[in-house]
Design a protein around this motif. Structure first.
Motif, PDB file in Angstrom:
ATOM      1  N   LYS A  45      -7.706 -11.080  -4.358  1.00  0.00           N
ATOM      2  CA  LYS A  45      -6.416 -10.614  -3.506  1.00  0.00           C
ATOM      3  C   LYS A  45      -5.092 -11.399  -3.928  1.00  0.00           C
ATOM      4  O   LYS A  45      -4.071 -10.638  -3.332  1.00  0.00           O
ATOM      5  N   ASP A  47      -1.649 -12.722  -5.748  1.00  0.00           N
ATOM      6  CA  ASP A  47      -0.538 -12.019  -6.600  1.00  0.00           C
ATOM      7  C   ASP A  47      -0.572 -12.530  -7.871  1.00  0.00           C
ATOM      8  O   ASP A  47      -0.252 -12.036  -8.723  1.00  0.00           O
ATOM      9  N   ARG A  84     -11.086  -3.169  -4.014  1.00  0.00           N
ATOM     10  CA  ARG A  84     -10.385  -3.085  -3.156  1.00  0.00           C
ATOM     11  C   ARG A  84     -10.873  -3.322  -1.805  1.00  0.00           C
ATOM     12  O   ARG A  84     -10.316  -3.839  -1.141  1.00  0.00           O
ATOM     13  N   LYS A 143      -7.166  -5.928  -0.846  1.00  0.00           N
ATOM     14  CA  LYS A 143      -6.127  -5.908  -1.907  1.00  0.00           C
ATOM     15  C   LYS A 143      -5.930  -4.592  -2.434  1.00  0.00           C
ATOM     16  O   LYS A 143      -6.726  -4.027  -3.082  1.00  0.00           O
ATOM     17  N   ARG A 152      -4.360  -2.535  -4.867  1.00  0.00           N
ATOM     18  CA  ARG A 152      -3.691  -2.616  -6.473  1.00  0.00           C
ATOM     19  C   ARG A 152      -4.260  -1.711  -7.366  1.00  0.00           C
ATOM     20  O   ARG A 152      -5.523  -1.736  -7.627  1.00  0.00           O
TER      21      ARG A 152
END
Length: 412
Positions: free
Chosen positions: A258, A260, A368, A373, A375
């Motif tokens: 999760k 970045d 996910r 998260k 993405r």
């Protein structure tokens, strides 16, 4: 149960996946692993295993299977079905509907005798699981990888193998397993996926019709992550009857799925040992001829990296030194443009292939759910294309060597 429909006309089949996840726990891990083996033997409607298989044949050879694995500190059972799209066959019944009926039966209407699972099925499948666990011990590459994790995570649920523990199998009875199945079904986090030419409305109706007790509200996976800081590197040596030493290392990182910085961690693993052009492969295996194999893996749900290598026992010190040197090279940013570009190309290929497989699409989306998260594969590709040497160097700074595990032969 959460329902996820990924509508597409790209495939001639429907792919159905049901994930059931519970926290890894010593008291439940073996029974939970045994449950799907017993469920696949027969249902209330198809009590004999031959009838069960014949029913799949009647559905134009629909595929059915399951996997058991761990993601982070969860034990996940995944049931899979793939069935041909109705528009490609002349069938009186909706094949998607009949597949849902079949999967609903497997999950919620198992074969019962005197109020619990059929004793002969439980006895046979206990042996199936036992053999699978014994096969890990006999495959020394897998065994060393598992033992390294076990030692590194000795105080965490993650040390447990998703198939459970051999020592627990004998005490499991048809009655205790049926009780465990009921607790598992009531407590599991359920995610149902369908990929194919259908709609969320159609799938919702089929779930309501066929999944009965499993169609209640479901909790979400906890994505709380507490990084484990390394105070000192622990070395564990184990002696078994092996010809070739197995040198495995475990690393901890604060970067998870999760985060970045996930793309940077993927790049780090790729450059370290994910591919044939990686540092471990080139320097440990090819240049120094120290290893029969050398590679690395990264578990983004747990924040763990692992290194696997097979070496001659007498080369232990040299191999440890050269592997540690590769870790240091990444920390100091000694990364070539070629290493960056080749790693990006490899990961880009893997991400672009996701769209070619319905089950890969499902698997990516399930990450996910697990991590919380949002993405897409496309977003991850863009993030990776924008990852430079400094980003990989920064990610490398978060990976700390935690455990060195060495499986060596017994002295003559």
């Amino acid at each position: 149960m959460r329902i996820h429909v990924l509508p597409t006309k790209a495939f001639k089949t429907f792919a159905i996946s049901l994930y059931a996840g519970i926290p890894l726990d010593e008291s439940t891990v073996t029974k939970t692993a045994l449950v799907p083996f017993v469920l696949r033997r027969g249902t209330a409607n198809y009590p004999e295993t031959t009838q069960f298989r014949e029913r799949l044949e009647e559905l134009y050879g629909a595929g059915f299977g399951f996997d058991i694995y761990k993601r982070g500190d969860y034990q996940i059972v995944q049931f899979r079905m793939d069935t041909i799209n109705d528009s490609f066959v002349h069938s009186k019944e909706s094949l998607l509907g009949e597949s849902f009926a079949f999967l609903g039966d497997v999950l919620t209407k198992p074969l019962l005798e005197e109020g619990s699972f059929r004793a002969s099925y439980v006895a046979t499948e206990r042996e199936t699981v036992r053999k699978k666990l014994e096969a890990i011990v006999n495959d020394k590459i897998r065994y060393a990888a598992e033992r390294c994790i076990e030692e590194m995570c000795r105080k965490e649920p993650y040390r447990l193998h998703p198939l459970g523990q051999r020592a627990d199998l004998d005490s499991i009875t048809p009655e205790s397993l049926y009780q465990s199945y009921n607790s598992w079904l009531e407590g599991a986090i359920l995610d149902l996926y369908v990929v194919g030419d259908t709609t969320p409305e159609e799938v919702e109706k089929l779930v309501n019709r066929h999944f009965g007790r499993a169609h209640g509200e479901t909790a979400a996976y906890s994505s709380n992550f507490t990084p484990v800081s390394v105070t000192e590197v622990r070395t564990v040596e184990e002696k078994l009857d092996v010809n070739q030493g197995k040198l495995n290392m475990g690393l901890r990182t604060s970067i998870t799925y999760k985060d970045d910085r996930y793309a940077s961690a993927l790049m780090y693993n790729g450059i370290l040992g994910g591919y044939p052009h990686s540092k471990l492969f080139v320097n440990v295996r090819e240049k120094e001829s120290l290893a029969y194999y050398a590679s690395s893996r990264y578990d983004g749900h747990k924040g763990i990296g692992t290194i696997q290598s097979g070496i001659e026992t007498q080369n232990y010190d040299k191999a440890v030194e050269i592997i540690r040197k590769q870790l240091d090279e990444l920390k100091t940013g000694n990364i070539s443009d070629l290493e960056l570009s080749q790693t990006k190309a490899m990961i880009r290929n893997l991400l672009s292939e996701i769209q070619d497989s319905a089950f890969e699409m499902i698997s990516f989306d399930f990450n996910r759910q697990l991590s919380g998260k949002e993405r897409s594969a496309q977003e991850l590709m863009v993030q990776m294309d924008n990852t430079g040497m400094e980003d990989v160097k920064a990610a490398a700074g978060t990976f700390e060597l935690d455990t060195i595990y060495f499986l060596t032969g017994k002295e003559e």
